[in-house]
Design an enzyme around this catalytic site. Structure first.
Site, PDB file in Angstrom:
ATOM      1  N   CYS A  18     -64.281 -20.073 -59.055  1.00  0.00           N
ATOM      2  CA  CYS A  18     -63.586 -19.353 -60.134  1.00  0.00           C
ATOM      3  C   CYS A  18     -62.143 -19.809 -60.316  1.00  0.00           C
ATOM      4  O   CYS A  18     -61.569 -19.652 -61.390  1.00  0.00           O
ATOM      5  CB  CYS A  18     -63.625 -17.849 -59.879  1.00  0.00           C
ATOM      6  SG  CYS A  18     -65.304 -17.227 -59.846  1.00  0.00           S
ATOM      7  N   HIS A  61     -58.775 -15.184 -65.181  1.00  0.00           N
ATOM      8  CA  HIS A  61     -60.178 -15.532 -64.964  1.00  0.00           C
ATOM      9  C   HIS A  61     -61.025 -14.298 -65.290  1.00  0.00           C
ATOM     10  O   HIS A  61     -60.678 -13.185 -64.887  1.00  0.00           O
ATOM     11  CB  HIS A  61     -60.386 -15.964 -63.519  1.00  0.00           C
ATOM     12  CG  HIS A  61     -61.823 -15.942 -63.110  1.00  0.00           C
ATOM     13  ND1 HIS A  61     -62.786 -16.627 -63.810  1.00  0.00           N
ATOM     14  CD2 HIS A  61     -62.476 -15.302 -62.102  1.00  0.00           C
ATOM     15  CE1 HIS A  61     -63.957 -16.408 -63.245  1.00  0.00           C
ATOM     16  NE2 HIS A  61     -63.799 -15.609 -62.219  1.00  0.00           N
ATOM     17  N   ASN A  95     -69.070 -13.821 -66.696  1.00  0.00           N
ATOM     18  CA  ASN A  95     -68.177 -14.627 -65.851  1.00  0.00           C
ATOM     19  C   ASN A  95     -68.720 -16.055 -65.831  1.00  0.00           C
ATOM     20  O   ASN A  95     -69.802 -16.293 -65.293  1.00  0.00           O
ATOM     21  CB  ASN A  95     -68.171 -14.003 -64.448  1.00  0.00           C
ATOM     22  CG  ASN A  95     -67.325 -14.777 -63.453  1.00  0.00           C
ATOM     23  OD1 ASN A  95     -66.928 -15.912 -63.706  1.00  0.00           O
ATOM     24  ND2 ASN A  95     -67.057 -14.169 -62.311  1.00  0.00           N
TER      25      ASN A  95
HETATM   26  O1  UT7 Z   1     -65.493 -14.314 -60.193  1.00  0.00           O
HETATM   27  C1  UT7 Z   1     -65.309 -14.324 -58.809  1.00  0.00           C
HETATM   28  C2  UT7 Z   1     -64.761 -13.074 -58.327  1.00  0.00           C
HETATM   29  N1  UT7 Z   1     -65.719 -12.006 -58.515  1.00  0.00           N
HETATM   30  C3  UT7 Z   1     -65.278 -10.775 -58.622  1.00  0.00           C
HETATM   31  O2  UT7 Z   1     -64.091 -10.559 -58.634  1.00  0.00           O
HETATM   32  C4  UT7 Z   1     -66.299  -9.683 -58.685  1.00  0.00           C
HETATM   33  C5  UT7 Z   1     -65.803  -8.502 -57.907  1.00  0.00           C
HETATM   34  N2  UT7 Z   1     -66.770  -7.418 -57.778  1.00  0.00           N
HETATM   35  C6  UT7 Z   1     -67.269  -6.731 -58.810  1.00  0.00           C
HETATM   36  O3  UT7 Z   1     -66.987  -7.031 -59.937  1.00  0.00           O
HETATM   37  C7  UT7 Z   1     -68.114  -5.507 -58.525  1.00  0.00           C
HETATM   38  O4  UT7 Z   1     -68.112  -5.260 -57.132  1.00  0.00           O
HETATM   39  C8  UT7 Z   1     -69.568  -5.649 -59.021  1.00  0.00           C
HETATM   40  C9  UT7 Z   1     -69.598  -5.579 -60.540  1.00  0.00           C
HETATM   41  C10 UT7 Z   1     -70.176  -6.940 -58.556  1.00  0.00           C
HETATM   42  C11 UT7 Z   1     -70.428  -4.505 -58.477  1.00  0.00           C
HETATM   43  O5  UT7 Z   1     -69.880  -3.267 -58.859  1.00  0.00           O
HETATM   44  P1  UT7 Z   1     -69.658  -2.134 -57.768  1.00  0.00           P
HETATM   45  O6  UT7 Z   1     -69.094  -0.991 -58.471  1.00  0.00           O
HETATM   46  O7  UT7 Z   1     -68.851  -2.707 -56.635  1.00  0.00           O
HETATM   47  O8  UT7 Z   1     -71.127  -1.799 -57.331  1.00  0.00           O
HETATM   48  P2  UT7 Z   1     -71.823  -1.905 -55.897  1.00  0.00           P
HETATM   49  O9  UT7 Z   1     -72.095  -3.315 -55.536  1.00  0.00           O
HETATM   50  O10 UT7 Z   1     -71.060  -1.063 -54.915  1.00  0.00           O
HETATM   51  O11 UT7 Z   1     -73.192  -1.180 -56.177  1.00  0.00           O
HETATM   52  C12 UT7 Z   1     -73.265   0.218 -56.520  1.00  0.00           C
HETATM   53  C13 UT7 Z   1     -74.704   0.593 -56.772  1.00  0.00           C
HETATM   54  C14 UT7 Z   1     -75.633   0.185 -55.647  1.00  0.00           C
HETATM   55  O12 UT7 Z   1     -76.633   1.172 -55.548  1.00  0.00           O
HETATM   56  P3  UT7 Z   1     -76.542   2.294 -54.413  1.00  0.00           P
HETATM   57  O13 UT7 Z   1     -76.529   1.565 -53.109  1.00  0.00           O
HETATM   58  O14 UT7 Z   1     -75.262   3.025 -54.692  1.00  0.00           O
HETATM   59  O15 UT7 Z   1     -77.772   3.110 -54.662  1.00  0.00           O
HETATM   60  C15 UT7 Z   1     -76.260  -1.093 -56.155  1.00  0.00           C
HETATM   61  O16 UT7 Z   1     -77.528  -1.342 -55.597  1.00  0.00           O
HETATM   62  O17 UT7 Z   1     -75.179  -0.081 -57.958  1.00  0.00           O
HETATM   63  C16 UT7 Z   1     -76.383  -0.805 -57.642  1.00  0.00           C
HETATM   64  N3  UT7 Z   1     -76.404  -2.021 -58.450  1.00  0.00           N
HETATM   65  C17 UT7 Z   1     -76.910  -2.037 -59.704  1.00  0.00           C
HETATM   66  N4  UT7 Z   1     -77.485  -1.087 -60.450  1.00  0.00           N
HETATM   67  C18 UT7 Z   1     -77.887  -1.422 -61.699  1.00  0.00           C
HETATM   68  C19 UT7 Z   1     -75.931  -3.259 -58.160  1.00  0.00           C
HETATM   69  N5  UT7 Z   1     -76.133  -4.077 -59.186  1.00  0.00           N
HETATM   70  C20 UT7 Z   1     -76.736  -3.353 -60.166  1.00  0.00           C
HETATM   71  C21 UT7 Z   1     -77.183  -3.652 -61.463  1.00  0.00           C
HETATM   72  N6  UT7 Z   1     -77.748  -2.657 -62.181  1.00  0.00           N
HETATM   73  N7  UT7 Z   1     -77.039  -4.878 -61.992  1.00  0.00           N
END
Ligand code: UT7
Length: 336
Positions: A115, A263, A293
């Protein structure tokens, strides 16, 4: 000593629009979750068989940038290509661009900084121009993610985020050192290398032969992995630090920023940075809603769109900032 300045910009994205609803037909996800957590509404995916690759998309973006810069393609002295999704394991796409553009045998360098790739690549180009070694450098960021993502519910935390596309810039010598790229600032923290990574195939842990021999349907090592929350927490800190570092190096303050092009990792990250630096909606350019992204391509696509929309004018202070896998992060301070 010279400065370097961006004299031409271009981008290319494949026609195929993939909405959040389209993804929800392949995995357990939904439009509300994706928009709420990331801001993404749709992204572009190269359709298999359409012929687009990381290199061909980069070449298409490069042709536009070359035209707009007004140089002849044979005036390019060097190519820097940033990607994490090269056509081949080796050679990298830099030489393929030299071939496909049909230009003389200039040097071609591949940058592997995910990235932050475009920021690193721009910094490399800037150093070559500042020292007087080269006059015109072609810098490309291009990614074809979609063919390598886990499009099942298992991969949803990563797969809904990434999109395909390419952006390119011609960076040229500027004799007025108050203009152009004022400084670049690069960092890394390899301690967190595996927190956002694609481990296989690689010579370290699992090479192609191992994957084929094992043929294990539960093997996830050849899909990207991201510890989302950990990456998010680091991103907001590092984005802020490296923007401040760049401003301070030039005796500037946040109030001097005319346009911040971050980014496009997550709209929430951009909004956090916007608030922290007290910038208006107009002063922060976001297009993650439409493209997701696109890693190394995200800054050059966004910068090109911002410029095309007339949001970047001569004399503006433009700041680019990136954070991603490695971890790597960086900023570029530009007097346009
Ligand atoms: O470009 C390089 C740098 N990248 C970044 O900076 C990305 C940084 N991180 C993020 O943007 C976020 O952490 C994400 C968008 C990737 C994820 O969002 P989050 O709010 O951190 O969600 P999470 O990973 O903590 O997941 C929360 C819940 C989980 O379910 P439980 O365990 O709470 O039941 C996941 O399994 O959301 C679930 N989940 C989804 N649900 C529906 C994860 N992905 C999805 C999805 N659709 N696509």
């Amino acid at each position: 000593m010279f400065n370097s300045k961006i004299t031409g910009l271009g981008y290319y994205v494949p026609d195929n629009v993939v909405t959040n609803d389209d993804l929800s037909k392949k995995m357990d996800t939904n439009d509300a979750w994706i928009q709420e957590r990331t801001g993404i509404k749709e992204r572009r995916h190269v359709k298999k068989g359409d012929g687009d690759t990381t290199t061909t998309m980069g070449v298409k973006a490069a042709k536009i940038a070359i035209d707009r810069s007004g140089i002849d393609k044979n005036d390019i002295d060097f190519i820097v290509f940033a990607t994490l999704s090269p056509d081949y394991y080796f050679p990298g796409p830099g030489v393929l661009v030299q071939r496909d553009l049909g230009i003389k045998t200039v040097g071609a360098l591949d940058v592997r900084n995910q990235c932050s790739g475009f920021v690193y690549a721009l910094s490399v180009a800037d150093q070559y121009i500042k020292t007087g070694m080269y006059k015109n450098v072609l810098v490309i960021g291009s990614e074809l993610h979609s063919h390598g993502l886990d499009m099942t519910t298992r991969g949803r935390g990563v797969s809904v985020i990434f999109g395909d596309g390419a952006g390119a810039a011609i960076v040229s010598r500027e004799e007025d050192t108050t203009k152009g790229i004022l400084s670049t600032h690069l960092h890394s923290e390899g301690q967190h290398a595996e927190e956002l990574s694609l481990i296989a195939p690689g010579m370290g842990k699992r090479w192609v032969n191992d994957i084929l021999v094992d043929n294990d349907p539960n093997d996830e090592s050849y899909f990207p992995y991201m510890n989302g929350q950990f990456v998010f927490k680091n991103a907001v800190v590092r984005f802020s630090e490296v923007i401040i570092e760049g401003l301070k190096a030039n005796n500037l303050e946040a109030k001097d920023i005319d346009m911040l092009v971050p980014h496009q990792a997550n709209l929430r990250i951009s909004q956090f940075i916007q608030k922290k630096f007290g910038l208006s909606d107009y002063q922060v350019f976001n297009n993650i809603m439409r493209y997701g992204n696109t890693t190394a391509a995200s800054i050059p696509i966004a910068l090109t769109e911002a410029w095309e929309m007339g949001k970047i004018k001569s004399g503006d202070l433009v700041v680019l900032a990136a954070f991603g896998s490695g971890f790597t992060w960086g900023s570029v301070i530009i007097r346009w």
